[in-house]
Scaffold this motif. Structure first.
Motif, PDB file in Angstrom:
ATOM      1  N   ALA A  92       0.841  -1.188   0.000  1.00 50.77           N
ATOM      2  CA  ALA A  92       0.000   0.000   0.000  1.00 50.77           C
ATOM      3  C   ALA A  92       0.878   1.241   0.000  1.00 50.77           C
ATOM      4  O   ALA A  92       1.978   1.233   0.564  1.00 50.77           O
ATOM      5  N   PRO A  93       0.430   2.340  -0.644  1.00 48.18           N
ATOM      6  CA  PRO A  93       1.181   3.592  -0.576  1.00 48.18           C
ATOM      7  C   PRO A  93       1.408   4.006   0.868  1.00 48.18           C
ATOM      8  O   PRO A  93       0.574   3.755   1.745  1.00 48.18           O
ATOM      9  N   ALA A  94       2.543   4.643   1.120  1.00 45.69           N
ATOM     10  CA  ALA A  94       2.962   4.923   2.494  1.00 45.69           C
ATOM     11  C   ALA A  94       1.955   5.740   3.287  1.00 45.69           C
ATOM     12  O   ALA A  94       1.868   5.605   4.502  1.00 45.69           O
ATOM     13  N   LEU A  95       1.183   6.578   2.609  1.00 46.24           N
ATOM     14  CA  LEU A  95       0.273   7.461   3.326  1.00 46.24           C
ATOM     15  C   LEU A  95      -1.150   6.929   3.393  1.00 46.24           C
ATOM     16  O   LEU A  95      -2.072   7.652   3.752  1.00 46.24           O
ATOM     17  N   GLU A  96      -1.361   5.647   3.079  1.00 45.71           N
ATOM     18  CA  GLU A  96      -2.713   5.109   3.096  1.00 45.71           C
ATOM     19  C   GLU A  96      -2.921   4.057   4.177  1.00 45.71           C
ATOM     20  O   GLU A  96      -4.007   3.526   4.310  1.00 45.71           O
ATOM     21  N   GLY A  97      -1.891   3.726   4.937  1.00 47.38           N
ATOM     22  CA  GLY A  97      -2.017   2.708   5.964  1.00 47.38           C
ATOM     23  C   GLY A  97      -2.698   3.244   7.210  1.00 47.38           C
ATOM     24  O   GLY A  97      -2.994   4.442   7.324  1.00 47.38           O
ATOM     25  N   PRO A  98      -2.921   2.375   8.197  1.00 50.78           N
ATOM     26  CA  PRO A  98      -3.583   2.795   9.434  1.00 50.78           C
ATOM     27  C   PRO A  98      -2.730   3.758  10.258  1.00 50.78           C
ATOM     28  O   PRO A  98      -3.246   4.407  11.157  1.00 50.78           O
ATOM     29  N   GLN A  99      -1.447   3.840   9.941  1.00 54.53           N
ATOM     30  CA  GLN A  99      -0.566   4.753  10.668  1.00 54.53           C
ATOM     31  C   GLN A  99      -0.070   5.872   9.748  1.00 54.53           C
ATOM     32  O   GLN A  99       1.094   6.256   9.773  1.00 54.53           O
ATOM     33  N   ALA A 100      -0.971   6.416   8.913  1.00 52.22           N
ATOM     34  CA  ALA A 100      -0.586   7.449   7.946  1.00 52.22           C
ATOM     35  C   ALA A 100       0.011   8.672   8.640  1.00 52.22           C
ATOM     36  O   ALA A 100       0.952   9.289   8.139  1.00 52.22           O
ATOM     37  N   ALA A 101      -0.526   9.019   9.803  1.00 53.03           N
ATOM     38  CA  ALA A 101       0.000  10.187  10.513  1.00 53.03           C
ATOM     39  C   ALA A 101       1.447   9.960  10.941  1.00 53.03           C
ATOM     40  O   ALA A 101       2.287  10.869  10.844  1.00 53.03           O
ATOM     41  N   LEU A 102       1.754   8.732  11.384  1.00 51.28           N
ATOM     42  CA  LEU A 102       3.133   8.428  11.761  1.00 51.28           C
ATOM     43  C   LEU A 102       4.049   8.452  10.543  1.00 51.28           C
ATOM     44  O   LEU A 102       5.220   8.850  10.631  1.00 51.28           O
TER      45      LEU A 102
END
Length: 287
Positions: A123-133
């Motif tokens: 998944a693209p780095a900014l779409e996971g459950p930890q996008a803010a991190l």
């Protein structure tokens, strides 16, 4: 091992004459991260030898001079390294960022007999459950890029920041195992060659996903995912499974992105079963 103008350092486990399995570690790690998996596989399958190199710019392998350390270069490096250590062919395993390196190498012409991806970046780095991190990590690496090299190295290797990363990724509730994981990160998470190479590799790690290359996966493929992986949520691993015809997906409950630390026995069992099946198929074909 001379590769693209550098001496790639690699460690071998098992019988030197056995069938080769090449294991590729993740971002900011080195061969130590996959040592337990490698040792477990060769113990379970004496007919397999495991080869674990340090990626260029990490551990004891120097950066490749004069080159941008993007995913294309890492793929080129892996193809060259594989040709040097196993010219007759091999199976390959990639963990996390290593899954991207392996995927890029295959898209560029590497043809392993079997493919194993552990915690693949699906998944693209900014779409996971930890996008803010992930956003915080991007800011952290960008800040380091603006600093003079000595200050950048101090920031990138800051033990408090490394511990925070380790605390976030570790999912186990076992105090001894959790402490050991933190010790591994403390010891090996900052053994990069220089800040510039680390920053380039970070960009490579967040700019691509394994599905970009999945069309090239024509060989038997095994995917191993942690149920609680913060980097790639489980639905995206299921999507990758459907993109690769005939692939298998094994999910490890209660584990996150550190399958290679938290669930070594499970990973070894899945990989060993997969590789043993390949050997059985070869025997049947020869009969």
């Amino acid at each position: 091992m001379p590769t693209l103008g550098i001496d790639t350092r690699a460690w071998q486990y098992g019988d030197p004459e056995a069938a080769p399995l090449l294991l590729v570690h993740g971002f900011r790690g080195d061969h130590h991260g996959l040592e337990g998996v490698a040792q477990g596989i060769v113990s379970a399958l004496p007919g397999v030898r495991a080869i674990v190199p340090d990626l260029p710019g990490f551990g004891e392998s120097p950066a490749i001079p004069g080159r941008e350390h993007d995913i294309e270069l890492y793929g080129e490096w892996l193809r060259a390294f594989a040709d040097a250590v196993a010219p007759a062919g091999l199976a390959v395993l990639g963990h996390s960022f290593g899954s991207l390196v392996v995927a890029a190498a295959i898209a560029g012409g590497l043809e392993p007999s079997r493919l194993i991806l552990v915690n693949p970046i699906s998944a693209p780095a900014l779409e996971g459950p930890q996008a803010a991190l992930t956003q915080l990590a991007i800011g952290y690496y960008r800040a380091a890029e603006l600093l003079p090299r000595p200050a950048a190295r101090r920031l990138l290797g800051n033990p408090v920041i490394v511990r925070v990363m380790s605390e976030v990724m570790a999912k186990t509730g076992e105090p001894e195992l959790r402490s050991w994981i933190h010790g591994q990160h403390d010891a090996y998470f900052s053994t990069f060659s220089d800040p510039t190479t680390l920053l380039q590799a970070f960009r490579a790690s967040v700019s691509h996903t394994v599905p970009e290359f999945a069309r090239a996966f024509t060989m038997p493929t095994l995917l191993i995912a942690g149920e609680r992986d913060d980097i790639t949520p489980l639905p995206k691993q299921l999507d990758l499974r459907h993109r690769v015809p005939g692939s298998r997906l094994r999910i490890i409950p209660g584990t996150g992105h550190l399958v290679h630390y938290e669930a070594v026995d499970d990973a070894v069992a899945f990989v060993s079963e997969f590789l043993a099946g390949a050997r059985a198929d070869e025997r049947e074909a020869a009969a």
